[in-house]
Write a protein that holds these residues in place. Sequence first.
Motif, PDB file in Angstrom:
ATOM      1  N   PRO A 235       0.255  -0.990   0.525  1.00  0.00           N
ATOM      2  CA  PRO A 235       0.452  -0.002  -0.517  1.00  0.00           C
ATOM      3  C   PRO A 235       1.001   1.208   0.178  1.00  0.00           C
ATOM      4  O   PRO A 235       0.822   2.384  -0.282  1.00  0.00           O
ATOM      5  CB  PRO A 235      -0.597  -0.206   1.343  1.00  0.00           C
ATOM      6  CG  PRO A 235      -1.011  -1.900   1.292  1.00  0.00           C
ATOM      7  CD  PRO A 235      -0.027  -2.068   1.127  1.00  0.00           C
ATOM      8  N   VAL A 236       1.656   1.437   0.457  1.00  0.00           N
ATOM      9  CA  VAL A 236       2.727   2.476   0.422  1.00  0.00           C
ATOM     10  C   VAL A 236       4.275   2.095   0.319  1.00  0.00           C
ATOM     11  O   VAL A 236       4.670   0.589   1.067  1.00  0.00           O
ATOM     12  CB  VAL A 236       2.517   2.907   1.306  1.00  0.00           C
ATOM     13  CG1 VAL A 236       1.299   3.832   1.629  1.00  0.00           C
ATOM     14  CG2 VAL A 236       3.120   2.386   3.025  1.00  0.00           C
ATOM     15  N   HIS A 237       5.372   2.693  -0.388  1.00  0.00           N
ATOM     16  CA  HIS A 237       6.422   2.727  -0.185  1.00  0.00           C
ATOM     17  C   HIS A 237       7.317   3.155   0.835  1.00  0.00           C
ATOM     18  O   HIS A 237       7.674   3.610   1.280  1.00  0.00           O
ATOM     19  CB  HIS A 237       7.257   3.119  -1.828  1.00  0.00           C
ATOM     20  CG  HIS A 237       8.392   1.822  -2.400  1.00  0.00           C
ATOM     21  ND1 HIS A 237       9.465   2.895  -2.094  1.00  0.00           N
ATOM     22  CD2 HIS A 237       8.814   1.207  -2.527  1.00  0.00           C
ATOM     23  CE1 HIS A 237      10.284   2.192  -1.930  1.00  0.00           C
ATOM     24  NE2 HIS A 237      10.222   0.957  -2.827  1.00  0.00           N
ATOM     25  N   ASP A 238       6.780   4.725   0.557  1.00  0.00           N
ATOM     26  CA  ASP A 238       7.185   5.776   1.344  1.00  0.00           C
ATOM     27  C   ASP A 238       6.518   6.065   2.177  1.00  0.00           C
ATOM     28  O   ASP A 238       5.173   6.577   1.987  1.00  0.00           O
ATOM     29  CB  ASP A 238       7.305   6.824   0.784  1.00  0.00           C
ATOM     30  CG  ASP A 238       7.812   8.190   1.410  1.00  0.00           C
ATOM     31  OD1 ASP A 238       8.530   8.172   2.547  1.00  0.00           O
ATOM     32  OD2 ASP A 238       8.252   9.136   0.768  1.00  0.00           O
ATOM     33  N   PRO A 239       6.296   6.568   4.029  1.00  0.00           N
ATOM     34  CA  PRO A 239       5.013   6.337   4.305  1.00  0.00           C
ATOM     35  C   PRO A 239       4.613   7.582   4.729  1.00  0.00           C
ATOM     36  O   PRO A 239       3.180   8.293   4.377  1.00  0.00           O
ATOM     37  CB  PRO A 239       5.596   5.763   5.406  1.00  0.00           C
ATOM     38  CG  PRO A 239       6.831   5.976   5.605  1.00  0.00           C
ATOM     39  CD  PRO A 239       7.477   5.508   4.559  1.00  0.00           C
ATOM     40  N   ALA A 434       5.780   0.330   6.124  1.00  0.00           N
ATOM     41  CA  ALA A 434       6.600   0.403   5.058  1.00  0.00           C
ATOM     42  C   ALA A 434       7.200  -0.706   4.934  1.00  0.00           C
ATOM     43  O   ALA A 434       7.195  -1.448   3.554  1.00  0.00           O
ATOM     44  CB  ALA A 434       6.328   1.616   4.596  1.00  0.00           C
ATOM     45  N   ALA A 435       8.301  -0.700   5.375  1.00  0.00           N
ATOM     46  CA  ALA A 435       9.436  -1.451   4.496  1.00  0.00           C
ATOM     47  C   ALA A 435       9.423  -3.055   4.691  1.00  0.00           C
ATOM     48  O   ALA A 435       9.352  -3.821   3.898  1.00  0.00           O
ATOM     49  CB  ALA A 435      10.675  -1.314   5.806  1.00  0.00           C
ATOM     50  N   ALA A 436       8.557  -3.406   6.297  1.00  0.00           N
ATOM     51  CA  ALA A 436       8.097  -5.224   6.045  1.00  0.00           C
ATOM     52  C   ALA A 436       6.776  -5.510   5.009  1.00  0.00           C
ATOM     53  O   ALA A 436       6.743  -6.139   4.875  1.00  0.00           O
ATOM     54  CB  ALA A 436       7.601  -4.687   7.527  1.00  0.00           C
ATOM     55  N   THR A 437       5.957  -4.101   4.481  1.00  0.00           N
ATOM     56  CA  THR A 437       4.817  -4.838   4.250  1.00  0.00           C
ATOM     57  C   THR A 437       5.156  -4.605   2.467  1.00  0.00           C
ATOM     58  O   THR A 437       4.644  -4.913   1.246  1.00  0.00           O
ATOM     59  CB  THR A 437       3.651  -3.856   3.600  1.00  0.00           C
ATOM     60  OG1 THR A 437       3.365  -2.198   4.346  1.00  0.00           O
ATOM     61  CG2 THR A 437       3.026  -4.835   5.469  1.00  0.00           C
TER      62      THR A 437
END
Length: 441
Positions: A235-239, A434-437
């Motif tokens: 859903p996001v690359h950069d929060p 964000a990094a985990a998903t």
Amino acid sequence: MTTPTHPPEPGRIAELRARGVHGVALTWVDNAGLTRVKAVPLDRLPAAAERGVGMSPVFDIYLVDDSLTASRDTGGPDGDLRLVPDLGRLTTLAGQPGWAWAPVDRFEQDGRPYPGCQRHFARRMTARAAEHGIELRMGFETEWVVTRDGRFACSGPAYGMTRLVELSAYADDLLTAFAAQGVTVLQLHPEYAPGQFEISIAPSDPVTAADEAVLVRETIRAVSLRHGLTPAFGPVHDPDGVGNGRHLHLSLWRDGRNLCAGGTGPFGMTAAAEAFLAGILSALPELLAVGAPSPASYLRLQPSRWAGVFQCWGLENREAPLRFITGAPDDPTAANAEVKCFDPAANPYLLVGAVITAGLTGLTAQQTLPPPITGDPAPQHQPRLPTSLPESLTHFERSTQLRTAMGDMLFEAFAAVRSAEAKLFDGTSPEALAAATRERY
């Protein structure tokens, strides 16, 4: 309904072999939104079609990090299902030489449809719409970010030709692969966020639309990897930036007529189309748990980012979660609605089934739409959609319409997975979430 027993025609096997196919990937999508697979050698495909392939039902309660939870009817090491490939969707994979693909339906050992099968749910709801004389046409837009060695793979501006030139060979291979697979692409273009692209696929029936959402993502993944690129569908690359959506377009048809046009309702809708869309709009808080089902989804759902975070609708309003599109004045087939608040963490089969459920509820109750919104809804005091997964799950778990349509087993397994993921990431920083998903889907 029993397990299909019709193996592929011998000529079909010979055709695949002539194309260099050696294996067939048989996929389903779990309640965490991950595409799972069992593969068989091509010569074993007839047996798989006739008797299915064994698979534990435990994957219905796997989380995005492959840890496990449990629900009342699902969990533990016991039991087995039969994965039966839909040979009507059998496709040679242009991005994966040597492979073909088919989605599966899941059955009990005795041939009964498995109550937890998401694809069965999508098919049931499509049939229920048909009982109302409604044919639904649906299509997904998919957004993703491409990186190379941890950096964005292109540097051009949003929607810029520069970005398309930088990755021209990559985009060409994507279009070539989709054409070879019989997937009709309407648009492919750079999107707003750095390294982000979007692809739009032609509408089809809901089950096929969900199948193609799976095929599109895995084709993008395969072509990306062959170019040394890493695709991110989270859903996001950069929060702090604009995220990836997977918007759903839909139109209603009866006897060859588009019910989204030629009527006396808002912007030419018929009464049936208005009632169906009103049902979706009123159910958005609970639908959000299905269509934006990751804790990371709520990093994307921020005001003034065209993600659709207020419970409203409008004509061509990209800030509204329900956007109505009339299309060209001389093309009544083009009118449709877009639901913008969904993202690639969603299981597409669950999503199309849940949206149809909500629409049919509106149709039965003859609901009407409130006045449309123009401009940015943020300063207009519109009700905000849920801002977290636990909040949307509260609405979901109270939804009698979704429980009844999905059945207790599927409803409770889905709720258990998403509740466990909310706990899994509770207290996690936006950056770590964000990094985990970002690359799990």
